[in-house]
Write an enzyme that holds these catalytic residues in place. Structure first.
Site, PDB file in Angstrom:
ATOM      1  N   SER A  39       0.805  -1.225   0.000  1.00  0.00           N
ATOM      2  CA  SER A  39       0.000   0.000   0.000  1.00  0.00           C
ATOM      3  C   SER A  39       0.834   1.270   0.000  1.00  0.00           C
ATOM      4  O   SER A  39       0.319   2.344  -0.323  1.00  0.00           O
ATOM      5  CB  SER A  39      -0.943   0.016   1.208  1.00  0.00           C
ATOM      6  OG  SER A  39      -0.220  -0.109   2.417  1.00  0.00           O
ATOM      7  N   ASP A 334      -3.032   7.890   8.595  1.00  0.00           N
ATOM      8  CA  ASP A 334      -4.103   7.099   9.209  1.00  0.00           C
ATOM      9  C   ASP A 334      -3.603   6.108  10.260  1.00  0.00           C
ATOM     10  O   ASP A 334      -4.325   5.196  10.644  1.00  0.00           O
ATOM     11  CB  ASP A 334      -4.872   6.340   8.127  1.00  0.00           C
ATOM     12  CG  ASP A 334      -3.965   5.452   7.278  1.00  0.00           C
ATOM     13  OD1 ASP A 334      -2.786   5.310   7.635  1.00  0.00           O
ATOM     14  OD2 ASP A 334      -4.429   4.914   6.260  1.00  0.00           O
ATOM     15  N   HIS A 337      -0.212   4.605   7.113  1.00  0.00           N
ATOM     16  CA  HIS A 337       0.365   5.206   5.911  1.00  0.00           C
ATOM     17  C   HIS A 337       0.775   6.658   6.161  1.00  0.00           C
ATOM     18  O   HIS A 337       0.336   7.283   7.129  1.00  0.00           O
ATOM     19  CB  HIS A 337      -0.647   5.126   4.762  1.00  0.00           C
ATOM     20  CG  HIS A 337      -1.189   3.745   4.551  1.00  0.00           C
ATOM     21  ND1 HIS A 337      -2.398   3.336   5.095  1.00  0.00           N
ATOM     22  CD2 HIS A 337      -0.683   2.686   3.892  1.00  0.00           C
ATOM     23  CE1 HIS A 337      -2.612   2.072   4.765  1.00  0.00           C
ATOM     24  NE2 HIS A 337      -1.588   1.649   4.045  1.00  0.00           N
TER      25      HIS A 337
END
Length: 371
Positions: A39, A334, A337
């Site tokens: 991610s 968050d 990330h």
């Protein structure tokens, strides 16, 4: 006569030196980028495969959700910008896809090793298999259309492209949840072996220019700090055992890259110390304008346990997660990330070559010389 020979020799040496300087100063002009990872560099794959990455993700730069787990651009976005290439289209995204200048195989939640513990089924080996299929289909369609299909990479781009890999964080973070530091360290050789297999397959398919990002200081991620409140901290507040594992992983990864430079002829490897750049954000947070290195911007509707971008119904009322207004003052977006601001600071260190081995800017990563 002797003087003229000496003069001639000096001129020849100067000309040769000038040519080398010219070669090093010119840009590589990479025509494409092929990226593999999780991610941290997923530009929409998990969104296409499983479900949209919802707002407020993407709000800072794109003004909408753009398949990225951040308020804006990721490190890979800054890299393609620097190379004057468009943002990478995810391989799994079939709507409006343009692969002229590369493709992104990174998928959120992916690991290097194939394991059910990872959120994503698209581990590194699968991503490389997808690339091989992508290349085969591209070459076939390119020949069928006589090169007129301009949304596909040119046939010679595959050997001239930059191949970036940023993956490994999930292998360590997930393993840490049910292993001791020493047990997790014992898994590293197998993880590196899987990584090596992937690199050799890419090389076999014609890849020559590699930018290998090591793993970041996983022990500094806010969500893990909350999950393991009793684990010993380092002087800056990060989980010391997990960062020790990350450091050991990076050590073994760098040793393997050094070995591959000798094993794979005509290969050009750049080892990028992302760990140091990200850890620098933590240790110098105040000086860089960040409020709290372990706080994060996007929070759940009922507190910090719900997840960024998620909504729930509570007593008949739909509650939305929200983001802070001063996003530039946060390292973490968050809890897992990074914000666009943090990504940009790390990307700048990558692009100028200051955390790379050899220490060359990304635009000149094809100019490396064999030792």
């Amino acid at each position: 006569m002797a003087i003229s020979k000496i003069t001639l020799a000096i001129i020849v040496l100067l000309l040769g030196f000038t040519e080398k300087l010219s070669a090093l100063s010119s840009s590589c002009n990479f025509p494409a980028v092929f990226n593999f990872g999780d991610s941290n560099s997923d530009t929409g794959a998990i969104s296409a495969a499983i479900g949209e990455v919802p707002p407020p993700n993407g709000v800072a730069f794109f003004g909408r959700s753009a398949g990225r787990h951040s308020d804006g651009r990721l490190i890979i976005d800054f890299i393609t910008e620097n190379l004057t290439l468009p943002y990478l289209t995810p391989y799994l995204d079939s709507v409006g896809a343009n692969y002229r200048h590369g493709a992104n195989f990174a998928t959120g939640g992916s690991c290097i090793r194939p394991t059910l513990a990872c959120f994503s089924p698209f581990h590194l080996g699968t991503q490389v298999s997808q690339f091989i299929h992508f290349k085969t289909r591209t070459l076939s369609l390119y020949n069928q259309t006589n090169g007129k299909f301009n949304r596909l990479s040119h046939t010679n781009y595959f050997s001239k492209a930059l191949y970036t890999l940023d993956i490994g964080q999930n292998d360590l973070a997930i393993g840490f949840q049910n292993m001791t530091e020493e047990q997790l360290k014992a898994t590293i050789p197998l993880i590196i072996e899987n990584f090596t297999i992937a690199l050799k397959l890419l090389y076999k398919e014609g890849a020559r220019f590699f930018s290998i990002h090591n793993t970041g200081p996983t022990g500094c991620l806010p969500y893990l700090l909350k999950a393991f409140p009793a684990i010993p901290r380092d002087p800056y507040g990060c989980l010391k055992p997990l960062n020790n594992v990350a450091i050991e992983f990076n050590k073994q990864l760098k040793n393997k890259i050094t070995q591959l430079k000798k094993e794979l002829p005509s290969s050009f490897f750049t080892y990028v110390d992302v760990y140091s750049a990200k850890y620098n954000l933590i240790t110098k947070a105040k000086a860089l304008g960040f409020i709290d290195p372990f706080d994060y911007c996007c929070v759940g509707a009922i507190g910090r346990g719900m997840g960024c971008g998620k909504t729930i119904f509570l007593n008949g009322t739909e509650l939305y997660s929200s983001s802070c207004q001063n996003r530039k003052n946060f390292i973490s977006w968050d809890g897992i990330h990074y914000t666009e601001t943090a990504n940009m600071l790390v990307a700048n260190r990558i692009l100028d070559g200051s955390i790379s081995d050899p220490p060359l800017p990304t635009q000149k990563a094809c100019k490396l010389t064999k030792k």
